[in-house]
Write an enzyme that holds these catalytic residues in place. Structure first.
Site, mmCIF file in Angstrom:
data_model
loop_
_atom_site.group_PDB
_atom_site.id
_atom_site.type_symbol
_atom_site.label_atom_id
_atom_site.label_comp_id
_atom_site.label_asym_id
_atom_site.label_seq_id
_atom_site.Cartn_x
_atom_site.Cartn_y
_atom_site.Cartn_z
ATOM 1 N N ASP A 43 -30.414 11.419 65.291
ATOM 2 C CA ASP A 43 -31.478 11.961 65.731
ATOM 3 C C ASP A 43 -31.110 13.393 66.000
ATOM 4 O O ASP A 43 -30.348 13.872 66.739
ATOM 5 C CB ASP A 43 -32.095 11.384 67.177
ATOM 6 C CG ASP A 43 -33.043 12.362 67.809
ATOM 7 O OD1 ASP A 43 -34.298 12.268 67.294
ATOM 8 O OD2 ASP A 43 -32.863 12.926 68.706
ATOM 9 N N TYR A 48 -32.833 22.341 67.189
ATOM 10 C CA TYR A 48 -31.288 22.122 67.498
ATOM 11 C C TYR A 48 -30.563 23.059 66.868
ATOM 12 O O TYR A 48 -29.255 23.385 67.322
ATOM 13 C CB TYR A 48 -30.799 20.806 67.514
ATOM 14 C CG TYR A 48 -31.526 19.597 68.235
ATOM 15 C CD1 TYR A 48 -32.766 20.103 69.388
ATOM 16 C CD2 TYR A 48 -31.375 18.596 68.174
ATOM 17 C CE1 TYR A 48 -33.300 19.089 69.959
ATOM 18 C CE2 TYR A 48 -32.002 17.236 68.791
ATOM 19 C CZ TYR A 48 -33.020 17.666 69.699
ATOM 20 O OH TYR A 48 -33.513 16.816 70.499
ATOM 21 N N ILE A 236 -31.399 6.858 72.442
ATOM 22 C CA ILE A 236 -30.757 8.075 71.619
ATOM 23 C C ILE A 236 -29.777 8.683 72.817
ATOM 24 O O ILE A 236 -29.835 9.978 73.442
ATOM 25 C CB ILE A 236 -31.815 9.040 71.153
ATOM 26 C CG1 ILE A 236 -32.960 8.089 70.453
ATOM 27 C CG2 ILE A 236 -30.933 10.253 70.232
ATOM 28 C CD1 ILE A 236 -32.053 7.664 69.244
ATOM 29 N N LYS A 238 -26.459 10.826 73.535
ATOM 30 C CA LYS A 238 -25.562 11.872 72.908
ATOM 31 C C LYS A 238 -24.321 12.022 73.501
ATOM 32 O O LYS A 238 -23.724 12.032 74.697
ATOM 33 C CB LYS A 238 -26.470 13.340 72.928
ATOM 34 C CG LYS A 238 -26.309 13.944 74.292
ATOM 35 C CD LYS A 238 -26.362 15.531 74.474
ATOM 36 C CE LYS A 238 -25.190 16.235 74.004
ATOM 37 N NZ LYS A 238 -25.182 17.515 74.114
ATOM 38 N N SER A 239 -23.199 12.302 72.577
ATOM 39 C CA SER A 239 -22.115 12.928 73.120
ATOM 40 C C SER A 239 -21.313 13.506 71.888
ATOM 41 O O SER A 239 -21.556 13.277 70.803
ATOM 42 C CB SER A 239 -21.106 11.672 73.501
ATOM 43 O OG SER A 239 -19.787 12.285 73.948
ATOM 44 N N ARG A 244 -16.411 8.449 74.091
ATOM 45 C CA ARG A 244 -17.688 8.246 74.515
ATOM 46 C C ARG A 244 -18.683 7.859 73.492
ATOM 47 O O ARG A 244 -19.660 6.875 73.599
ATOM 48 C CB ARG A 244 -18.386 9.499 75.036
ATOM 49 C CG ARG A 244 -17.735 10.201 76.208
ATOM 50 C CD ARG A 244 -17.773 9.308 77.651
ATOM 51 N NE ARG A 244 -16.974 9.623 78.677
ATOM 52 C CZ ARG A 244 -16.638 9.036 79.552
ATOM 53 N NH1 ARG A 244 -17.057 7.794 79.790
ATOM 54 N NH2 ARG A 244 -16.317 9.627 80.663
ATOM 55 N N ASN A 248 -20.633 4.132 73.655
ATOM 56 C CA ASN A 248 -22.258 4.161 73.875
ATOM 57 C C ASN A 248 -22.846 3.179 72.838
ATOM 58 O O ASN A 248 -23.964 2.542 73.131
ATOM 59 C CB ASN A 248 -22.706 5.637 73.687
ATOM 60 C CG ASN A 248 -22.612 6.308 74.879
ATOM 61 O OD1 ASN A 248 -22.317 6.066 75.824
ATOM 62 N ND2 ASN A 248 -23.043 7.708 74.623
#
Length: 293
Positions: A43, A48, A236, A238-239, A244, A248
């Protein structure tokens, strides 16, 4: 990886990697790591500034393009019918894709909702012509959704919202459920609560969350992701850290019981971490322009 079936029959992986606030120079490595670890949903968003790096990672990955679900968002400065069609061209070129799996409007822009409706009609055209596989919205509240449904033809496949135990938006979730719109959580582990508001506690540190994590031998983040998934939502997280990213996605081997879900549901604070949708206006945010590819 579990999937959700969107209202037009398109399957979407339930869990995806988000790249909000991921610097462009870190995005490629994060997406590559995620794909290597089994993620099949990425995503991003025009605003961004890292669509190009997302596309580069997908091309360089060993995972075939047809196995990766790519989602991006049109920013408000590209709202309007022709403007949104151009916005798609910019995103597709940066991603290096002929077809985007899910294209959504990033904000409701209620103060200029005619532009929002024109933008959504452009998404309908892109869908009809096969340039996108599904269309949707983000940060739309019930009144925005009601006005959209009254004025357009295609019911959004997805509504991406701030959803975590401290801010659950149940009225919107219920509306979406009734209309066959998948609820997709941004900030599903409450990352927005890390830095919004003096004296706020991170949901990851909440005693109810840490207690449940201890019972299952999982991290608080994994518990929060599982909470969303069990209630039929897309999540969704994020990392940019590989460990991580791996943590997730490791959320499909345990189940929260009814009492645990109830305890997490009881954490509702009513405090939004992100901007109020009504405050996202062209005057406040329209100066952020999306460059050409």
């Amino acid at each position: 990886m579990q999937t959700l079936t969107l209202n037009n029959g398109v399957p979407m992986p339930t869990l995806g990697l988000g790249v909000f606030q991921t610097p462009p120079d870190e995005t490629r490595a994060a997406v590559m790591a995620a794909l290597d670890l089994g993620y099949r949903h990425i995503d991003t968003a025009a605003v961004y500034g890292n669509e190009r790096e997302v596309g580069q990672a997908i091309r360089e990955s060993a995972v075939p393009r047809e196995e990766v679900f790519v989602e991006t968002k049109t920013w408000i400065s590209d709202y309007g019918y022709d403007e949104t069609l151009r916005g798609f061209d910019k995103s597709a070129a940066k991603l290096g894709l002929d077809q985007i799996d899910l294209l959504i409007l990033h904000q409701a822009l209620p103060a200029d909702f005619d532009k929002t409706l024109a933008a959504y009609r452009a998404l309908e055209k892109l869908l009809a012509e096969g340039y996108v596989r599904a269309i949707g919205v983000s940060n739309f509240m019930v009144d925005h959704l009601t006005a959209l449904l009254d004025a357009t033809t295609v019911v959004p496949a997805v509504n991406q919202l701030e959803i975590h135990p401290y801010f659950q938006q149940r009225a919107v979730l219920d509306f979406d459920d009734r209309h066959g719109i998948v609820n997709q959580a941004w900030s599903p582990i409450g990352g927005i609560t890390f830095y919004t508001g003096e004296g706020r506690q991170s949901v990851l540190d909440d005693p109810a969350v840490t207690a449940i994590a201890g019972v299952h031998g999982k991290s608080p983040a994994q518990v929060l992701l599982r909470w969303g998934i069990q209630q039929g939502r897309s999540v969704i997280p994020k990392s940019t850290r590989p460990h991580r990213i791996a943590e997730n996605i490791d959320v499909f081997d345990f189940t929260l019981d009814a009492d645990e879900v109830k305890a997490l549901n009881a954490l509702e604070s009513g405090r939004r971490g992100g901007p109020e949708p009504e405050n996202v206006t062209l005057a406040a945010y329209g100066h952020i322009l999306i460059p050409e590819a």
